[in-house]
Design a protein around this motif. Sequence first.
Motif, PDB file in Angstrom:
ATOM      1  N   HIS A 293      -3.192   1.274  -6.213  1.00  0.00           N
ATOM      2  CA  HIS A 293      -2.980   1.435  -4.773  1.00  0.00           C
ATOM      3  C   HIS A 293      -2.958   2.888  -4.341  1.00  0.00           C
ATOM      4  CE1 HIS A 293      -0.782  -2.650  -4.664  1.00  0.00           C
ATOM      5  NE2 HIS A 293      -2.024  -2.733  -5.040  1.00  0.00           N
TER       6      HIS A 293
ATOM      7  N   HIS B 279      -7.608  -5.051  -1.822  1.00  0.00           N
ATOM      8  CA  HIS B 279      -6.238  -4.534  -1.774  1.00  0.00           C
ATOM      9  C   HIS B 279      -6.209  -3.026  -1.594  1.00  0.00           C
ATOM     10  CE1 HIS B 279      -4.101  -8.288  -2.567  1.00  0.00           C
ATOM     11  NE2 HIS B 279      -5.249  -8.613  -3.107  1.00  0.00           N
ATOM     12  N   ILE B 280      -7.206  -2.519  -0.876  1.00  0.00           N
ATOM     13  CA  ILE B 280      -7.218  -1.102  -0.519  1.00  0.00           C
ATOM     14  C   ILE B 280      -6.892  -1.015   0.963  1.00  0.00           C
ATOM     15  CG2 ILE B 280      -8.673   0.923  -0.178  1.00  0.00           C
ATOM     16  CD1 ILE B 280     -10.347  -0.146  -2.561  1.00  0.00           C
ATOM     17  N   LEU B 281      -5.899  -0.211   1.323  1.00  0.00           N
ATOM     18  CA  LEU B 281      -5.630   0.027   2.735  1.00  0.00           C
ATOM     19  C   LEU B 281      -6.418   1.272   3.105  1.00  0.00           C
ATOM     20  CD1 LEU B 281      -3.993  -1.360   4.873  1.00  0.00           C
ATOM     21  CD2 LEU B 281      -2.283   0.381   4.618  1.00  0.00           C
TER      22      LEU B 281
ATOM     23  N   SER C 287       5.078  -3.208  -1.915  1.00  0.00           N
ATOM     24  CA  SER C 287       3.924  -2.469  -2.411  1.00  0.00           C
ATOM     25  C   SER C 287       3.640  -1.213  -1.601  1.00  0.00           C
ATOM     26  CB  SER C 287       2.696  -3.371  -2.418  1.00  0.00           C
ATOM     27  OG  SER C 287       2.352  -3.688  -1.087  1.00  0.00           O
TER      28      SER C 287
ATOM     29  N   PHE D 185      -8.854  -5.240   2.982  1.00  0.00           N
ATOM     30  CA  PHE D 185      -7.587  -5.350   2.261  1.00  0.00           C
ATOM     31  C   PHE D 185      -7.505  -6.674   1.518  1.00  0.00           C
ATOM     32  CE2 PHE D 185      -3.264  -6.672   1.707  1.00  0.00           C
ATOM     33  CZ  PHE D 185      -2.740  -5.582   1.060  1.00  0.00           C
TER      34      PHE D 185
ATOM     35  N   PHE E  68       2.625  -0.533   1.525  1.00  0.00           N
ATOM     36  CA  PHE E  68       1.671  -0.351   2.614  1.00  0.00           C
ATOM     37  C   PHE E  68       2.385  -0.233   3.948  1.00  0.00           C
ATOM     38  CE2 PHE E  68      -1.849  -2.401   0.026  1.00  0.00           C
ATOM     39  CZ  PHE E  68      -2.187  -1.168  -0.459  1.00  0.00           C
TER      40      PHE E  68
END
Lengths: 338, 287
Positions: free
Chosen positions: B89, B33-35, A110, B29, A112
């Motif tokens: 994302h 699911h956000i960095l 994904s 996160f 990251f």
Amino acid sequence: MSARRRRQGAGVLAVGVVLLALAFVVPENRVLLLNAFLAYGALVVGLDLLVGDLRMMPAGHAAFFGAGGYATVLLYQKAGLPLPVAGVLAVLIVGLLAALIGLPAVGRSSGFSFAIITFAFGELLIQLIANVPGFFGGSSGLTIDWGVGSDMPFDFSVYRYFTLWLVVVLVVVMGVVVLVRNSHLGLRMKAVRADENGTRGLGFNPTTYKGIAFVLASMLAGLVGVFWAPMNGFISPDTLGVNQSILLLGMLIIGGVGRITGALVGVALLVTLPALFDMDPVLRTVLVGGLLAIVALLQPSGIVGGLASLWTRLRRPRTPPPADGAVDATLEPAGAGR
Amino acid sequence: MDALVTTILLGIMQGGLYTLVGLGVTLTFGVTHILNFAHGEFITVGAYAFVLFAGAVGAGLALPLALLIAGGIAALLYVVGFRRTIGNHLQGLAFSLGLLLFVEAFMMRTFTATPRSGPRIEGTVSLIGQEQMPVGRLIVIGVTIVVVVVTAFAMRRTWIGLALRACGDDEFAASTVGLPAKRVGLYAFVVAGVLAAVAGVCIALVVPITPLTGLAFLLKGFVVAIIGGLGSIEGTFVAAMMLGLLEALGTRYVEAGLTNAYGFVLMIVILLVAPAGLFNRRQVRAG
């Protein structure tokens, strides 16, 4: 396919000719500004190969630009190689670095870890440079002499001489991007972006294509660095910092992902315009950051992407929207990946 | 091996600060699911709010004000921005990168790069042998330990902690019992913002701060969150202590200039060996 490639190739050539003409007519005090546009333009167009075609978000793209510059300067000054040889070697070194750092990073699905590892890589390079002042010049940077003779073609100044080279670099980068997007490689990259597991089912390994794109984009960034460092006459660790990388991403996203025009509009808007009005660099960063946040929220396909969809809507005013709504409209602007 | 105890205590202090930052990263996160690259700016905002208010109204009142401001900004940013980027994302990443640039440059313009010091806590404590430890640092160690324990307890025992863990474990199941990720995300952001502000206040107590302080600590927060396995609280704590001690010992006994390099090398090695991080029970890759 081939008609589109011909059309886009012609577009690249036309842009090249216009820029070449500009290199001759721009007044002397604006030459540096043109150079900045060319260098940033090449960087952002190359970056789009990752962001636009694969939805990968490297947070350390400027590191490879800086690595190219540093490698050139060091090979030229410390090893005594002639500038063209140093440049070629520098691009190869950047490719090797990208492969080394990219292989553990690109496989992460994904993205990251990819963002963080590229981020960390840029910081590591800065640490390395700052800690070996004897060889890398430390945090104060390295100065480089021109490396070209004093007799210029057409009685150009040195800056204007490098403008010619930067035009060539930009045209090469745009050419590579057009070529990749219209090739089988580009099709497979498009498939990877759309559905990674599906691509795997077709027998293509997504990691391979991500790796190829990453190394290619990094080498293009290194190529820009090769010409930028001697042109600027000075290179410092600031060049490869995280802020620089985010600035590049910002220009791309604000202009429009997935299009060469988007990348160039972004650069013109955020590099050329502020410089024309002598804007304070810190204020410019405030502006870029704020715009990036707003555009990412409201129009993720960027300014050019937004204009393009507006244009299609205006041309076909009476077409009803598809019954199930515009599928994925924000993720896949019309023309993305071309 | 002189100054071993001092070095280890310093490592624990750094590890505690990294835990506070990493917890925020891992909580936001896990739920959304956000960095969040702008997470470090909560630290900067908290630290500056504390230093400025401490000069104006005293340190006692400045502490709650700093926490309130950072928590409020986190809530505002979530409601206005991050809530819309859930599920995309790259959009979230781009939004947070924009915020990072904006806040950092804005602080740079307003407060300049000159380091500022918060209120100092005077005095040192003698340890065994000749070693001395400033009281301020011991207080920071105590505060971080208390906050981490309280947070871990709250995650197990309180309603909000339950909601956060439920959303992190299974978003869909949580939404069927009335805990949609979009709402629980607000709790996650507020908690993360307050934890970051606590870290910021602690940092301001022991070292001078600049607008770039937040970014430096954010990098470490990312590293520990990823090493620990994104979403895992125990993992974040263990990884943060590992990193803090590794940095302190490495700086003292190996090479001081490479402090920041240790963490990144550790992260890359661990990601190669265990792509999911150390404590990720769900076999989800941190990637």
